[in-house]
Structure formats: C-alpha cells, structure tokens
Design a protein around this motif. Structure first.
Motif, PDB file in Angstrom:
ATOM      1  N   SER A  60       7.466  83.786  91.469  1.00 53.12           N
ATOM      2  CA  SER A  60       8.094  83.035  90.376  1.00 53.12           C
ATOM      3  C   SER A  60       8.447  81.638  90.853  1.00 53.12           C
ATOM      4  CB  SER A  60       9.348  83.747  89.851  1.00 53.12           C
ATOM      5  OG  SER A  60      10.366  83.744  90.838  1.00 53.12           O
ATOM      6  N   ILE A  61       8.313  80.673  89.949  1.00 51.70           N
ATOM      7  CA  ILE A  61       8.770  79.308  90.189  1.00 51.70           C
ATOM      8  C   ILE A  61       9.711  78.967  89.044  1.00 51.70           C
ATOM      9  CG2 ILE A  61       8.123  76.888  90.396  1.00 51.70           C
ATOM     10  CD1 ILE A  61       5.401  77.777  91.478  1.00 51.70           C
ATOM     11  N   PHE A  62      11.002  78.983  89.354  1.00 50.98           N
ATOM     12  CA  PHE A  62      12.018  78.739  88.330  1.00 50.98           C
ATOM     13  C   PHE A  62      13.231  78.111  88.993  1.00 50.98           C
ATOM     14  CE2 PHE A  62      15.752  80.355  85.845  1.00 50.98           C
ATOM     15  CZ  PHE A  62      15.529  79.582  84.709  1.00 50.98           C
ATOM     16  N   ILE A  63      13.520  76.859  88.631  1.00 44.96           N
ATOM     17  CA  ILE A  63      14.701  76.179  89.171  1.00 44.96           C
ATOM     18  C   ILE A  63      15.870  76.556  88.278  1.00 44.96           C
ATOM     19  CG2 ILE A  63      15.723  73.970  89.829  1.00 44.96           C
ATOM     20  CD1 ILE A  63      12.889  72.873  90.155  1.00 44.96           C
ATOM     21  N   ASN A  64      16.693  77.453  88.791  1.00 47.57           N
ATOM     22  CA  ASN A  64      17.748  78.064  87.987  1.00 47.57           C
ATOM     23  C   ASN A  64      18.969  77.146  87.861  1.00 47.57           C
ATOM     24  OD1 ASN A  64      19.354  80.041  86.688  1.00 47.57           O
ATOM     25  ND2 ASN A  64      20.261  80.555  88.669  1.00 47.57           N
ATOM     26  N   PRO A  65      19.254  76.640  86.668  1.00 42.23           N
ATOM     27  CA  PRO A  65      20.359  75.684  86.517  1.00 42.23           C
ATOM     28  C   PRO A  65      21.740  76.275  86.768  1.00 42.23           C
ATOM     29  CG  PRO A  65      19.473  76.317  84.367  1.00 42.23           C
ATOM     30  CD  PRO A  65      18.547  76.897  85.397  1.00 42.23           C
ATOM     31  N   THR A  66      21.903  77.589  86.554  1.00 46.07           N
ATOM     32  CA  THR A  66      23.254  78.171  86.641  1.00 46.07           C
ATOM     33  C   THR A  66      23.761  78.304  88.075  1.00 46.07           C
ATOM     34  OG1 THR A  66      22.520  80.484  86.702  1.00 46.07           O
ATOM     35  CG2 THR A  66      22.796  79.474  84.530  1.00 46.07           C
ATOM     36  N   GLN A  67      22.889  78.144  89.072  1.00 45.54           N
ATOM     37  CA  GLN A  67      23.361  78.275  90.448  1.00 45.54           C
ATOM     38  C   GLN A  67      23.702  76.931  91.080  1.00 45.54           C
ATOM     39  OE1 GLN A  67      19.488  80.065  91.676  1.00 45.54           O
ATOM     40  NE2 GLN A  67      19.711  78.834  93.517  1.00 45.54           N
ATOM     41  N   PHE A  68      23.547  75.862  90.333  1.00 44.21           N
ATOM     42  CA  PHE A  68      23.921  74.540  90.832  1.00 44.21           C
ATOM     43  C   PHE A  68      25.322  74.194  90.334  1.00 44.21           C
ATOM     44  CE2 PHE A  68      19.361  74.511  91.100  1.00 44.21           C
ATOM     45  CZ  PHE A  68      19.053  73.715  92.198  1.00 44.21           C
ATOM     46  N   ASN A  69      26.227  73.990  91.272  1.00 47.89           N
ATOM     47  CA  ASN A  69      27.580  73.591  90.873  1.00 47.89           C
ATOM     48  C   ASN A  69      27.711  72.077  90.800  1.00 47.89           C
ATOM     49  OD1 ASN A  69      27.191  73.719  93.680  1.00 47.89           O
ATOM     50  ND2 ASN A  69      29.385  73.607  94.071  1.00 47.89           N
ATOM     51  N   ASN A  70      26.568  71.395  90.946  1.00 54.29           N
ATOM     52  CA  ASN A  70      26.524  69.931  90.874  1.00 54.29           C
ATOM     53  C   ASN A  70      25.286  69.537  90.065  1.00 54.29           C
ATOM     54  OD1 ASN A  70      25.786  67.177  91.561  1.00 54.29           O
ATOM     55  ND2 ASN A  70      27.317  67.277  93.201  1.00 54.29           N
TER      56      ASN A  70
END
Length: 280
Positions: A60-70
């Motif tokens: 899978s290639i998915f940049i998960n927005p919910t794991q970025f606190n910035n």
C-alpha cells in the motif's frame, strides 16, 4: 473490470477497496507491506520478504493524514508515486493499493485506542495523537487487505510494538518484525532522509555510528542515567542537534533499563527542522 490507475504486466495498481477485494478473492497466504511511499531499500527488503514467504503480496502507498501532529510535516512528506511504481514493477509485486482518504476512512467505526500511561514514552510523549492515528489506519488497512502476514521494519520500533499488539489482538494477521536497513554511513534508511541535505545525512550517520560504538563499549557494563545524560549532551554539542530523548529500554516491554543486553538505545532528535528517530 478492475478500476486501475494503470495496468502493468504482473502488477495491478488498485485505487478502490472493492477492486482490491475482488483482486484478492480466492487467494490465501497474502502478505502485506504498508508504506507511505518514497520507497527505499528498507521498504524493498520488506517487500522481498513478503514475496518470498507469501503467495501474493500487497504493497500500500497511503500517506495517512491522521498520524501527523503537524500539518506542515504532512505537506512536506516526500511523494513520488511514479518512481515508486517503477520500483514495485521491477520487484514483480502482485498488487499495489493506492487509495484516497475516503476509501480508507469509509467506515467511521474506530477501534477504541487508548495508550496506557506506560506507553506514553519516547515518541508518544512528544507526538500527541501520532500512535493513535497509526494504529487506527493500520487496523483499517488490515481490515481491507485481510493479510496473513504484515511486514514492518524495526526502525520505528515503538510503533512496531504498539501496532503488533493491536493488530494481533483484533485480527488474524501476524506482524513480522524485520531488521533496520542502513546506508554505508550507518544512517537508518527513511523516506524523511530525502528532506536532508547531503551534509546533514552524513552528520546523522556520524550520530548513528557514535551510538553503535557506545553500545559496544558498554555492552557488559551497567548504564547509569548520568552516563546517558552525558552522552546526550556530548552529541548535542558535537553535532548541533536538539535531542528529544536518548534512553535505554528493554526490547520486549520498553521499560527503562540499565543493561545493554536485551535492550535498545532509543533516539529521537531534530537535525535542523527535520525530526529523525533510530534505535540501536
């Protein structure tokens, strides 16, 4: 007919859950390598293991927005899908899953994720909500792919331990731990390294070498808090970095330790404005 981003010989690139489910129908012993793209030799080593041990492999290639606190960190995260697909095609990966956010987060039902006090250490102490986001997306991806084995690297060791616990408690999938891959200068390979200038990559490698040497030197000796504190100050002054944490912890339960044996040195620091982590 599969809704494809593109079709490659021996490799299908799928954007929707329904197409992935159809593609995997009837297959057993499926291996899964979750990534956020910008693939490097560390990812390749995970993929090769999956290809060797499983009948079919999904990357899978998915940049998960919910794991970025910035939010700035999320926007700056390296992206190069075209290059990634070329790498995966060469490796003869069976399926590549490149969903949009709505596909992954179609279900609003969350597994209740509560980090205990003992888990709020290392990165969890400094990145509020990060691991909750990682565990949530990993549970969602596992539910979509339904793999028998998930291959993850030890570079993000705390993440690996937490994800393994949640996945194996809630799914039939098994998380396989894979060794950290390093470059010739001993820097742990990471997509974030692309954000570093060449000189900073060399500096980060020197920090890694210093801690590898430190670990060897004190392998049979007791490690005091003072010794760790002194080493932290030494690295900060020598390389001009801001160290969030430098700690010795047990590999199994991540409790603080004073012996190198059965333990790892965990490091989190900023080199200029780029945050790097490692363990030795």
């Amino acid at each position: 007919m599969f809704y494809l981003l593109k079709y490659y010989i021996q490799m299908k690139v799928l954007l929707r859950n329904s197409d992935l489910n159809e593609a995997l129908s009837g297959f057993s012993n499926v291996g899964f390598v979750p990534t956020m793209g910008s693939l490097h030799k560390g990812h390749i080593s995970l993929i090769k293991k999956s290809l060797n041990y499983c009948n079919k492999t999904v990357v899978s290639i998915f940049i998960n927005p919910t794991q970025f606190n910035n939010k700035t960190d999320y926007k700056k995260y390296p992206r190069n899908l075209k290059k990634d697909l070329k790498i995966l095609k060469k490796l003869k990966v069976n399926f590549v899953y490149t969903p949009i956010k709505n596909e992954v987060y179609r279900s609003k039902n969350k597994i209740k994720i509560h980090l205990s006090k003992k888990d709020k250490i290392l990165c969890a102490k400094y990145r509020k909500g990060h691991f909750e986001g990682v565990i949530d997306v990993m549970c969602r991806l596992t539910n979509i792919v339904k793999p028998e084995k998930i291959f993850m690297g030890e570079k993000d060791f705390q993440q690996l331990i937490l994800v393994k616990k949640y996945i194996e408690n809630n799914f039939k999938s098994k998380v396989i731990l894979c060794k950290t891959i390093r470059d010739k200068n001993k820097l742990a390979l990471s997509s974030r390294n692309l954000l570093l200038k060449k000189g900073d990559q060399i500096k980060a490698g020197k920090i890694a070498k210093a801690l590898i040497s430190f670990k060897k030197k004190f392998f049979k000796r007791k490690i005091t808090k003072k010794l760790i504190f002194t080493k932290k100050n030494e690295l900060e002054k020598l390389y001009g970095v801001n160290i969030e944490y430098l700690e010795l912890r047990n590999k199994k339960n991540l409790k603080l330790s004073n012996r190198i044996n059965h333990s790892k040195i965990f490091l989190g620091y900023y080199l200029k404005n780029i945050r790097l982590i490692d363990n030795f």
